[in-house]
Motif scaffolding. Structure first.
Motif, PDB file in Angstrom:
ATOM      1  N   ASP A   1       1.633  -1.071  -0.538  1.00 43.46           N
ATOM      2  CA  ASP A   1      -0.190   0.166   0.068  1.00 43.46           C
ATOM      3  C   ASP A   1       0.830   1.144  -0.204  1.00 43.46           C
ATOM      4  O   ASP A   1       0.565   2.449  -0.654  1.00 43.46           O
ATOM      5  N   PHE A   2       2.043   1.550   0.990  1.00 44.73           N
ATOM      6  CA  PHE A   2       2.851   1.911   0.930  1.00 44.73           C
ATOM      7  C   PHE A   2       4.361   2.560  -0.466  1.00 44.73           C
ATOM      8  O   PHE A   2       4.067   3.721  -1.143  1.00 44.73           O
ATOM      9  N   LEU A   3       3.893   1.376  -0.849  1.00 45.26           N
ATOM     10  CA  LEU A   3       4.177   1.778  -1.795  1.00 45.26           C
ATOM     11  C   LEU A   3       3.692   2.091  -3.729  1.00 45.26           C
ATOM     12  O   LEU A   3       3.816   2.787  -4.462  1.00 45.26           O
ATOM     13  N   VAL A   4       2.545   1.759  -3.025  1.00 44.62           N
ATOM     14  CA  VAL A   4       1.299   2.746  -4.070  1.00 44.62           C
ATOM     15  C   VAL A   4       1.413   3.921  -3.822  1.00 44.62           C
ATOM     16  O   VAL A   4       1.100   5.401  -4.573  1.00 44.62           O
ATOM     17  N   GLU A   5       1.470   4.251  -2.649  1.00 47.71           N
ATOM     18  CA  GLU A   5       1.563   5.630  -2.072  1.00 47.71           C
ATOM     19  C   GLU A   5       2.050   6.563  -2.834  1.00 47.71           C
ATOM     20  O   GLU A   5       2.391   8.042  -2.601  1.00 47.71           O
ATOM     21  N   ASN A   6       3.306   5.795  -3.211  1.00 49.96           N
ATOM     22  CA  ASN A   6       4.706   6.513  -3.071  1.00 49.96           C
ATOM     23  C   ASN A   6       5.194   6.704  -4.325  1.00 49.96           C
ATOM     24  O   ASN A   6       6.179   6.986  -4.760  1.00 49.96           O
TER      25      ASN A   6
END
Length: 416
Positions: A66-71
């Motif tokens: 999820d954080f990969l998508v956000e970044n």
């Protein structure tokens, strides 16, 4: 792609253009075709990778993706596809122009290096956000670790780019850097100090995120909310933010309250000033009145019994109280404070409980209370301390003692 470029060259030849026109025309068409295909690849890769990452992030149990998508890691990875296509195609499109082929190849290589750093940074940022949610890492200076790694990667990338642009060897470049080392150290002094400080802060566990620190030099008094390579951010209790250079944490002194929070209590160390002139011996006929104070009843009975035995053995002349041993109002007051604190519900009974005299001053005798509260939260701590001292100050007149205070308008007068 070679077949396509050859076909464009053949088409221009059929138009009966001169050799120069055919060459430049074919190069222009080749570049347009390459850019068009690159745009299509970029659009397709972004759609595929972004959707794929989003679907995986929704279905997986971990929050890291999820954080990969956000970044925007998937977007940066998608940009890598057309760039690699251009990198492979340029030598074919510019095969008749060796100089421009070399220049474009270097430029695309440099762009690939920078894009790779951007991808790595987005992955590290996602890792940082993920670790900050983990109980074992949320108080660690993750930002400092990432910045140190990224700095070394940037140094490696810059060195690689310089070697590429200058067509030189690494040994030659290192020799040049050696000659300029003094200037380099001067320019990057703060950065180098920040690296050293960040490593020492993390290795020695000097400060963690969430620690309450006090550093008067920078006006900091609050919780650490961020630790990075250059600065430490502190959110003060008045909701202002103070930025402290990281190096100052190892070069200057500051107070970290972490030990207090991890201990069994928070210390109260405060005194009141008793007027020296109000201290006196207690007459025997006054003891019955003091025995009415429940916290002192048993103490007075046992203490007076011991005093009477001592005076009898030593044949003390009791016509004067100074002869032999006698109770004092200040001594009873100290005993009362100790007994009161020992029974106070907000005091930690397993830690030190003490009422003591300090060195007498021109303002009187300091009577210090030294205890630890069970509740370490600031508001509750202040409440417990105020409750204790409210009672102690109100109890002073019962022992015929006086507290020192500077004269005010109510207790001063002028002679007419």
């Amino acid at each position: 792609m070679k077949e396509i470029f050859d076909r464009t060259y053949a088409i221009l030849q059929r138009l009966e253009l001169n050799t120069t026109g055919v060459l430049y025309g074919s190069v222009g068409l080749n570049i347009l075709i390459t850019l068009l295909i690159a745009v299509i690849l970029d659009f397709t890769a972004r759609k595929v990778l972004v959707i794929t990452f989003a679907v995986i992030a929704k279905r997986s149990k971990t929050t890291f993706d999820d954080f990969l998508v956000e970044n925007k890691t998937s977007r940066y990875l998608a940009h890598l596809v057309p760039v690699l296509f251009i990198y492979k195609t340029v030598p074919l499109a510019l095969r008749h122009f060796a100089y421009w082929e070399a220049m474009f190849s270097k430029a695309i290589t440099i762009f690939i290096i920078l894009l790779s750093l951007w991808i790595i940074r987005s992955i590290f940022n996602a890792l940082r956000d993920y670790l900050k949610l983990q109980p074992g890492y949320n108080d660690k200076p993750i930002d400092s670790y990432i910045q140190v790694v990224m700095m070394f990667l940037w140094i490696f990338a810059v060195v690689t780019i310089i070697l590429l642009l200058l067509n030189t060897k690494l040994t030659t470049l290192l020799g040049m850097f050696g000659a300029l080392s003094a200037i380099i150290l001067l320019i990057f002094k703060d950065t180098l100090l920040g690296i050293v400080a960040s490593i020492q802060v993390s290795v020695n566990d000097i400060v963690r995120i969430g620690d309450w620190i006090t550093m008067e030099k920078f006006g900091a008094d609050g919780d650490v909310i961020e630790i990075n390579l250059a600065t430490v951010k502190v959110r003060n209790f008045d909701n202002t933010t103070t930025t402290i250079p990281t190096y100052s944490l190892i070069s200057d002194s500051f107070k970290n309250w972490r030990g207090m929070y991890s201990s069994g209590g928070r210390r109260i160390k405060r005194h009141i000033l008793v007027k020296t002139s109000s201290v006196r011996f207690i007459e025997k006929d006054e003891l019955d009145n003091y025995k009415k104070i429940q916290l002192l009843t048993s103490y007075i009975e046992h203490r007076q019994s011991d005093i009477d035995k001592f005076n009898l053995v030593n044949n003390a002349d009791k016509s004067l109280l100074i002869n032999g041993r006698n109770l004092t109002n200040l001594g009873l007051f100290r005993k009362y404070i100790n007994s009161y604190i020992e029974k106070h519900p907000g005091v930690n009974k397993e830690l030190t409980i003490m009422c003591r005299h300090l060195q007498p001053t021109e303002k009187g005798i300091p009577v210090e209370i030294y205890v630890f509260t069970s509740d370490k939260r600031w508001i509750n701590y202040e409440y417990i301390m105020a409750d204790i001292f409210d009672h102690i100050i109100a109890a002073v007149p019962y022992f015929k003692l006086e507290l020192f205070e500077l004269p005010s308008g109510k207790n001063t007068f002028t002679e007419e």
